[in-house]
Design a protein around this motif. Structure first.
Motif, PDB file in Angstrom:
ATOM      1  N   SER A 262       0.829  -1.207   0.000  1.00 53.26           N
ATOM      2  CA  SER A 262       0.000   0.000   0.000  1.00 53.26           C
ATOM      3  C   SER A 262       0.862   1.256   0.000  1.00 53.26           C
ATOM      4  CB  SER A 262      -0.930  -0.011   1.215  1.00 53.26           C
ATOM      5  OG  SER A 262      -1.764   1.117   1.227  1.00 53.26           O
ATOM      6  N   LYS A 263       1.988   1.224   0.699  1.00 51.06           N
ATOM      7  CA  LYS A 263       2.888   2.387   0.727  1.00 51.06           C
ATOM      8  C   LYS A 263       3.446   2.664  -0.658  1.00 51.06           C
ATOM      9  CE  LYS A 263       3.787   2.774   5.513  1.00 51.06           C
ATOM     10  NZ  LYS A 263       3.380   4.096   5.981  1.00 51.06           N
ATOM     11  N   VAL A 264       3.768   1.621  -1.398  1.00 52.95           N
ATOM     12  CA  VAL A 264       4.233   1.802  -2.773  1.00 52.95           C
ATOM     13  C   VAL A 264       3.110   2.394  -3.618  1.00 52.95           C
ATOM     14  CG1 VAL A 264       5.138   0.641  -4.815  1.00 52.95           C
ATOM     15  CG2 VAL A 264       5.834  -0.129  -2.528  1.00 52.95           C
ATOM     16  N   ASN A 265       1.918   1.864  -3.416  1.00 49.68           N
ATOM     17  CA  ASN A 265       0.747   2.356  -4.142  1.00 49.68           C
ATOM     18  C   ASN A 265       0.549   3.854  -3.914  1.00 49.68           C
ATOM     19  OD1 ASN A 265      -1.561   2.408  -5.621  1.00 49.68           O
ATOM     20  ND2 ASN A 265      -2.741   1.033  -4.325  1.00 49.68           N
TER      21      ASN A 265
ATOM     22  N   ILE B 165      -3.104 -12.364 -12.795  1.00 51.48           N
ATOM     23  CA  ILE B 165      -2.813 -10.977 -13.166  1.00 51.48           C
ATOM     24  C   ILE B 165      -1.694 -11.045 -14.208  1.00 51.48           C
ATOM     25  CG2 ILE B 165      -2.039  -8.725 -12.361  1.00 51.48           C
ATOM     26  CD1 ILE B 165      -3.063  -9.468  -9.575  1.00 51.48           C
ATOM     27  N   PRO B 166      -1.951 -10.719 -15.457  1.00 57.47           N
ATOM     28  CA  PRO B 166      -0.974 -10.973 -16.527  1.00 57.47           C
ATOM     29  C   PRO B 166       0.363 -10.277 -16.336  1.00 57.47           C
ATOM     30  CG  PRO B 166      -3.130 -10.427 -17.430  1.00 57.47           C
ATOM     31  CD  PRO B 166      -3.193 -10.138 -15.965  1.00 57.47           C
TER      32      PRO B 166
ATOM     33  N   ALA C 193      -8.161 -10.849  -1.507  1.00 56.43           N
ATOM     34  CA  ALA C 193      -8.830  -9.788  -2.265  1.00 56.43           C
ATOM     35  C   ALA C 193      -8.082  -8.466  -2.134  1.00 56.43           C
ATOM     36  CB  ALA C 193     -10.268  -9.631  -1.780  1.00 56.43           C
ATOM     37  N   ARG C 194      -7.610  -8.160  -0.923  1.00 57.36           N
ATOM     38  CA  ARG C 194      -6.897  -6.905  -0.707  1.00 57.36           C
ATOM     39  C   ARG C 194      -5.569  -6.879  -1.452  1.00 57.36           C
ATOM     40  NH1 ARG C 194      -7.055  -1.580  -0.317  1.00 57.36           N
ATOM     41  NH2 ARG C 194      -5.448  -0.707   1.059  1.00 57.36           N
ATOM     42  N   MET C 195      -4.801  -7.980  -1.406  1.00 56.38           N
ATOM     43  CA  MET C 195      -3.523  -8.003  -2.106  1.00 56.38           C
ATOM     44  C   MET C 195      -3.729  -7.923  -3.609  1.00 56.38           C
ATOM     45  SD  MET C 195      -0.263 -10.611  -1.854  1.00 56.38           S
ATOM     46  CE  MET C 195       0.465  -9.803  -0.422  1.00 56.38           C
ATOM     47  N   ARG C 196      -4.724  -8.617  -4.117  1.00 58.84           N
ATOM     48  CA  ARG C 196      -5.012  -8.550  -5.553  1.00 58.84           C
ATOM     49  C   ARG C 196      -5.339  -7.113  -5.970  1.00 58.84           C
ATOM     50  NH1 ARG C 196      -6.611 -11.974  -9.670  1.00 58.84           N
ATOM     51  NH2 ARG C 196      -6.606 -13.782  -8.266  1.00 58.84           N
ATOM     52  N   PHE C 197      -6.161  -6.436  -5.183  1.00 59.84           N
ATOM     53  CA  PHE C 197      -6.520  -5.051  -5.487  1.00 59.84           C
ATOM     54  C   PHE C 197      -5.278  -4.163  -5.504  1.00 59.84           C
ATOM     55  CE2 PHE C 197      -7.281  -0.788  -3.825  1.00 59.84           C
ATOM     56  CZ  PHE C 197      -8.186  -0.295  -4.749  1.00 59.84           C
ATOM     57  N   LEU C 198      -4.425  -4.302  -4.487  1.00 53.90           N
ATOM     58  CA  LEU C 198      -3.236  -3.465  -4.402  1.00 53.90           C
ATOM     59  C   LEU C 198      -2.282  -3.709  -5.565  1.00 53.90           C
ATOM     60  CD1 LEU C 198      -2.511  -3.686  -0.559  1.00 53.90           C
ATOM     61  CD2 LEU C 198      -3.256  -1.659  -1.813  1.00 53.90           C
ATOM     62  N   LEU C 199      -2.094  -4.969  -5.933  1.00 58.90           N
ATOM     63  CA  LEU C 199      -1.188  -5.285  -7.031  1.00 58.90           C
ATOM     64  C   LEU C 199      -1.723  -4.732  -8.350  1.00 58.90           C
ATOM     65  CD1 LEU C 199      -0.074  -8.938  -6.213  1.00 58.90           C
ATOM     66  CD2 LEU C 199       1.280  -6.847  -6.047  1.00 58.90           C
TER      67      LEU C 199
END
Length: 348
Positions: A199-202, A283-284, A240-246
């Motif tokens: 999230s910090k990177v995001n 996630i491609p 779900a949260r990690m997928r969203f962040l990535l």
């Protein structure tokens, strides 16, 4: 990438040279004694040779290759692109890990360029700029300084594969101080800590981008089994949260690179590597890495593969910077840092 046998891998790093910010030139002549004339000068402008006075490690055999030449024939002749500016200069590399021991001599060149982001607060309070896997009092020397290892392999003075990148260290908190009884256990970041790190990177990558402009190194693996409670899989919220962040950091121009895991198994079922699996709504854009031996080029049994993974192979046995300062004091004339052997998907 063609695999000759189930346990052999032919690593052709030069094929990736035009796709990534690397500092290594491609040889264009078939020679066992590389010289300046052997390089493709359209991709490099000046090189320096690491001679016998430098510390040379076998994993460097994966760079500076010639097409059609056996990797086993390379030993001790490693050339580094010394162009001005260095290719890849300033490319952001976000390393979500345990921080790093920056006073190691391997970081003499990049020490002033590192920027820190801290996740949570250390068990003793505050946010130190060190490797959170180590004992800050330097009494206990068995802990592995994983983040230090990663930084050295990314952009170390000798070991680094991209000398000119801009390193950002997203440091996991020191939630536990190693002792004589806990051995090499790490600083114990929680699963939520890893999410906060991404999230910090995001947050730092504020704008959307149509092209890749940064690297996100996620050299950790959280098995799904760690989310099992009374036989029930409780990973859905984390997943779900990690997928969203990535997906969000990818939309902002980051390329996530992650390990396939070190479970000594032929299956992958953990995070974040699952997002590269063919059967996991992949996630491609993610790149999942598995490791090979750097002298025999066998696939490392410690490293997992499954469902179309890995996407690429990398050295799985290497030397890296030792970030545990307590170890340095055990060797005379090594007050500026020593090196250690490592193995596994992330050579940690």
């Amino acid at each position: 990438m063609e695999i000759a046998t189930p346990l052999k891998a032919d690593i052709i790093a030069v094929e990736l040279a035009h796709e990534v910010a690397s500092i290594y030139p491609q040889l264009v002549e078939d020679t066992s004694n590389p010289s300046l004339g052997a390089f493709d000068w359209t991709t490099t402008y000046g090189c320096q040779r690491l001679g016998s006075g430098e510390v040379l490690f076998d994993h460097l055999v994966f760079v500076c290759q010639q097409p059609g030449r056996s990797l086993q024939s390379y030993r001790h002749d490693y050339w580094f692109d010394d162009a001005d500016p260095v290719p890849g200069n300033g490319v952001p590399v976000y390393i979500v890990d345990t921080g790093a021991t920056l006073d190691h001599k391997e970081f003499d060149r990049v020490r002033g360029d590192v920027e820190w982001f801290h996740v949570g607060t250390d068990v003793s309070g505050g946010n130190a700029e060190d490797d959170s896997s180590t004992d800050p009092t330097q009494q206990f020397i068995t802990a592995k300084a994983h983040g230090t290892s990663m930084l050295s392999l990314v952009t170390g003075r000798i070991l680094g594969v991209s000398k000119g990148v801009k390193p950002y260290l997203i440091r996991m908190p020191r939630r536990h101080i190693p002792t004589g009884t806990t051995g090499d256990r790490s600083g114990h970041p929680t699963n939520e800590d890893w999410l906060e790190g991404i999230s910090k990177v995001n947050d730092h990558l504020a704008e959307k981008s149509d092209e890749a402009k940064a690297i996100l190194l996620l050299a950790f693996y959280i098995p799904r089994s760690s989310f099992m409670r009374d036989g029930k899989d409780c990973s859905a919220g984390f997943d779900a949260r990690m997928r969203f962040l990535l997906k969000d950091v990818i939309e902002k121009g980051a390329l996530p690179i992650m390990g396939a895991g070190n479970g000594y198994e032929f299956t992958i079922d953990g995070f974040p590597a699952n997002y590269g699996r063919d059967d996991y709504n992949p996630i491609p854009e993610v790149l999942v890495v598995r490791s090979v031996h750097t002298t025999t080029f066998d696939l490392v049994y410690q490293s997992d593969f499954d469902q179309g993974l890995p996407h690429i192979f990398a050295p799985g046995y290497a030397k890296c910077a030792e970030g545990n300062r307590g170890m340095w004091t055990m060797f005379e004339n090594e007050r500026e840092g020593i090196y250690r052997s490592a193995q596994g998907t992330s050579c940690g």
